[in-house]
Scaffold this motif. Structure first.
Motif, PDB file in Angstrom:
ATOM      1  N   LEU A   1      90.090-103.106   1.551  1.00  0.00           N
ATOM      2  CA  LEU A   1      89.515-104.383   1.116  1.00  0.00           C
ATOM      3  C   LEU A   1      87.996-104.275   1.016  1.00  0.00           C
ATOM      4  O   LEU A   1      87.383-104.734   0.041  1.00  0.00           O
ATOM      5  CB  LEU A   1      89.908-105.485   2.098  1.00  0.00           C
ATOM      6  CG  LEU A   1      89.497-106.916   1.744  1.00  0.00           C
ATOM      7  CD1 LEU A   1      90.226-107.397   0.503  1.00  0.00           C
ATOM      8  CD2 LEU A   1      89.767-107.854   2.911  1.00  0.00           C
ATOM      9  N   THR A   2      87.379-103.651   2.016  1.00  0.00           N
ATOM     10  CA  THR A   2      85.929-103.475   2.013  1.00  0.00           C
ATOM     11  C   THR A   2      85.485-102.598   0.849  1.00  0.00           C
ATOM     12  O   THR A   2      84.555-102.939   0.113  1.00  0.00           O
ATOM     13  CB  THR A   2      85.468-102.851   3.343  1.00  0.00           C
ATOM     14  OG1 THR A   2      85.840-103.714   4.421  1.00  0.00           O
ATOM     15  CG2 THR A   2      83.960-102.643   3.352  1.00  0.00           C
ATOM     16  N   ASP A   3      86.144-101.450   0.689  1.00  0.00           N
ATOM     17  CA  ASP A   3      85.752-100.509  -0.369  1.00  0.00           C
ATOM     18  C   ASP A   3      85.850-101.154  -1.743  1.00  0.00           C
ATOM     19  O   ASP A   3      85.003-100.915  -2.623  1.00  0.00           O
ATOM     20  CB  ASP A   3      86.631 -99.260  -0.321  1.00  0.00           C
ATOM     21  CG  ASP A   3      86.379 -98.407   0.919  1.00  0.00           C
ATOM     22  OD1 ASP A   3      85.354 -98.646   1.603  1.00  0.00           O
ATOM     23  OD2 ASP A   3      87.211 -97.534   1.210  1.00  0.00           O
ATOM     24  N   ARG A   4      86.878-101.992  -1.944  1.00  0.00           N
ATOM     25  CA  ARG A   4      87.050-102.633  -3.247  1.00  0.00           C
ATOM     26  C   ARG A   4      85.879-103.543  -3.575  1.00  0.00           C
ATOM     27  O   ARG A   4      85.381-103.557  -4.707  1.00  0.00           O
ATOM     28  CB  ARG A   4      88.358-103.429  -3.276  1.00  0.00           C
ATOM     29  CG  ARG A   4      88.595-104.129  -4.605  1.00  0.00           C
ATOM     30  CD  ARG A   4      89.949-104.789  -4.672  1.00  0.00           C
ATOM     31  NE  ARG A   4      90.154-105.373  -5.974  1.00  0.00           N
ATOM     32  CZ  ARG A   4      89.816-106.612  -6.307  1.00  0.00           C
ATOM     33  NH1 ARG A   4      89.268-107.394  -5.404  1.00  0.00           N
ATOM     34  NH2 ARG A   4      90.026-107.073  -7.521  1.00  0.00           N
ATOM     35  N   HIS A   5      85.426-104.296  -2.601  1.00  0.00           N
ATOM     36  CA  HIS A   5      84.382-105.276  -2.884  1.00  0.00           C
ATOM     37  C   HIS A   5      82.970-104.726  -2.703  1.00  0.00           C
ATOM     38  O   HIS A   5      81.998-105.369  -3.119  1.00  0.00           O
ATOM     39  CB  HIS A   5      84.602-106.522  -2.028  1.00  0.00           C
ATOM     40  CG  HIS A   5      85.869-107.240  -2.371  1.00  0.00           C
ATOM     41  ND1 HIS A   5      86.034-107.946  -3.543  1.00  0.00           N
ATOM     42  CD2 HIS A   5      87.065-107.321  -1.730  1.00  0.00           C
ATOM     43  CE1 HIS A   5      87.258-108.441  -3.599  1.00  0.00           C
ATOM     44  NE2 HIS A   5      87.905-108.076  -2.516  1.00  0.00           N
ATOM     45  N   GLU A   6      82.852-103.548  -2.137  1.00  0.00           N
ATOM     46  CA  GLU A   6      81.546-102.890  -2.018  1.00  0.00           C
ATOM     47  C   GLU A   6      81.310-101.870  -3.127  1.00  0.00           C
ATOM     48  O   GLU A   6      80.196-101.370  -3.295  1.00  0.00           O
ATOM     49  CB  GLU A   6      81.442-102.184  -0.662  1.00  0.00           C
ATOM     50  CG  GLU A   6      81.333-103.106   0.532  1.00  0.00           C
ATOM     51  CD  GLU A   6      79.937-103.667   0.723  1.00  0.00           C
ATOM     52  OE1 GLU A   6      78.960-103.081   0.212  1.00  0.00           O
ATOM     53  OE2 GLU A   6      79.808-104.709   1.394  1.00  0.00           O
ATOM     54  N   ALA A   7      82.349-101.565  -3.907  1.00  0.00           N
ATOM     55  CA  ALA A   7      82.312-100.430  -4.832  1.00  0.00           C
ATOM     56  C   ALA A   7      81.143-100.469  -5.804  1.00  0.00           C
ATOM     57  O   ALA A   7      80.549 -99.432  -6.118  1.00  0.00           O
ATOM     58  CB  ALA A   7      83.629-100.348  -5.601  1.00  0.00           C
ATOM     59  N   ASP A   8      80.789-101.652  -6.310  1.00  0.00           N
ATOM     60  CA  ASP A   8      79.750-101.737  -7.341  1.00  0.00           C
ATOM     61  C   ASP A   8      78.363-102.019  -6.774  1.00  0.00           C
ATOM     62  O   ASP A   8      77.406-102.230  -7.534  1.00  0.00           O
ATOM     63  CB  ASP A   8      80.115-102.833  -8.353  1.00  0.00           C
ATOM     64  CG  ASP A   8      81.384-102.505  -9.115  1.00  0.00           C
ATOM     65  OD1 ASP A   8      81.652-101.297  -9.320  1.00  0.00           O
ATOM     66  OD2 ASP A   8      82.116-103.433  -9.506  1.00  0.00           O
ATOM     67  N   ARG A   9      78.238-101.994  -5.473  1.00  0.00           N
ATOM     68  CA  ARG A   9      76.939-102.277  -4.860  1.00  0.00           C
ATOM     69  C   ARG A   9      76.132-100.983  -4.737  1.00  0.00           C
ATOM     70  O   ARG A   9      76.688 -99.920  -4.470  1.00  0.00           O
ATOM     71  CB  ARG A   9      77.127-102.934  -3.495  1.00  0.00           C
ATOM     72  CG  ARG A   9      77.808-104.288  -3.601  1.00  0.00           C
ATOM     73  CD  ARG A   9      77.962-104.967  -2.260  1.00  0.00           C
ATOM     74  NE  ARG A   9      78.598-106.277  -2.428  1.00  0.00           N
ATOM     75  CZ  ARG A   9      77.944-107.387  -2.749  1.00  0.00           C
ATOM     76  NH1 ARG A   9      76.623-107.343  -2.921  1.00  0.00           N
ATOM     77  NH2 ARG A   9      78.588-108.525  -2.902  1.00  0.00           N
ATOM     78  N   PRO A  10      74.813-101.062  -4.932  1.00  0.00           N
ATOM     79  CA  PRO A  10      73.996 -99.845  -4.903  1.00  0.00           C
ATOM     80  C   PRO A  10      73.998 -99.146  -3.552  1.00  0.00           C
ATOM     81  O   PRO A  10      73.848 -97.922  -3.482  1.00  0.00           O
ATOM     82  CB  PRO A  10      72.592-100.351  -5.265  1.00  0.00           C
ATOM     83  CG  PRO A  10      72.631-101.821  -5.001  1.00  0.00           C
ATOM     84  CD  PRO A  10      74.031-102.259  -5.267  1.00  0.00           C
ATOM     85  N   ALA A  11      74.142 -99.895  -2.468  1.00  0.00           N
ATOM     86  CA  ALA A  11      74.213 -99.295  -1.135  1.00  0.00           C
ATOM     87  C   ALA A  11      75.502 -99.776  -0.483  1.00  0.00           C
ATOM     88  O   ALA A  11      75.501-100.628   0.410  1.00  0.00           O
ATOM     89  CB  ALA A  11      72.999 -99.680  -0.293  1.00  0.00           C
ATOM     90  N   ALA A  12      76.617 -99.227  -0.967  1.00  0.00           N
ATOM     91  CA  ALA A  12      77.935 -99.699  -0.534  1.00  0.00           C
ATOM     92  C   ALA A  12      78.139 -99.486   0.966  1.00  0.00           C
ATOM     93  O   ALA A  12      77.927 -98.399   1.490  1.00  0.00           O
ATOM     94  CB  ALA A  12      79.023 -98.982  -1.319  1.00  0.00           C
TER      95      ALA A  12
END
Length: 211
Positions: free
Chosen positions: A129-140
């Motif tokens: 769940l975390t990886d999915r919503h952090e994927a497009d962030r510059p500092a995931a």
């Protein structure tokens, strides 16, 4: 859910796509005459031909014990929506017999719930769940970025919910029931208000190929 025939969406690929795009579902359960509802972010997947929803709740949230293993639940996912003014309809000028309405896309999932309390189930769910919503962030951010003892303590404070979906129901109420001139007016009005998501749905489901 009330389903006039022209608003029914049955393509499960489309239904799952809405869940993926709008993953915060309203989890609803009933037990002993009591009804509980909580907004929860879900993951959706297909395993052995069965659509599965996975989420987690705080142990302090009574709904998980309210559900119990094998209980029937309903999850509601709300997609794009918009108020529709009769001023956009050509038929307003023709006869004036028009009223406001609301356009929306929605999926309801019904199935049986299983509760998971082991870290072996919870950690992969939380990480995915975390990886999915952090994927497009510059500092995931990743679960592994937090101290291991802290993560373990957090996992002890939650329970997992897994739902084997028995029925997916979709309703795309996007002006398909209006005459073409009215659909074009709604599309133009939504575009003018920068509601591109709903304008796109009106164009697609309304057969407005040149929009």
């Amino acid at each position: 859910m009330y389903q006039p025939p022209h608003f029914i969406e049955t393509d499960e690929t489309v239904l799952r796509a809405l869940i993926e795009a709008h993953p915060l579902g309203l989890l609803i359960s009933a037990s002993g005459g009591d009804v509980l509802a909580n907004p929860v972010p879900f993951l959706v997947s297909v395993r052995d031909g069965v659509t599965t929803l996975r989420a987690h709740l705080s142990k302090a949230n009574p709904q998980w014990s309210h559900i119990g293993d094998g209980a029937s639940v309903l999850v509601v996912f709300q997609g794009s929506d918009s108020y529709v003014t009769p001023s956009w309809y050509q038929s307003k000028a023709e006869h004036g017999k028009v009223v406001p309405t609301w356009n929306y896309a929605m999926v309801q999932a019904r199935g049986t719930a299983t509760v998971h309390e082991t870290p072996e189930w919870l950690r992969p769910q939380v990480s995915e769940l975390t990886d999915r919503h952090e994927a497009d962030r510059p500092a995931a951010w990743k679960v592994e970025d937090a101290p291991e003892a802290f993560v373990a303590a957090q996992l002890r404070g939650i329970v997992g919910i897994e739902i084997a979906v028995a029925q997916l129901t979709g309703k795309w109420k996007v002006s398909q029931n209006r005459p073409e001139a009215d659909r074009r007016g709604v599309h133009a009005g939504l575009t003018g208000e920068n509601n591109d998501d709903m304008a796109g749905l009106v164009g697609h489901y309304g057969g407005l190929q040149d929009t």
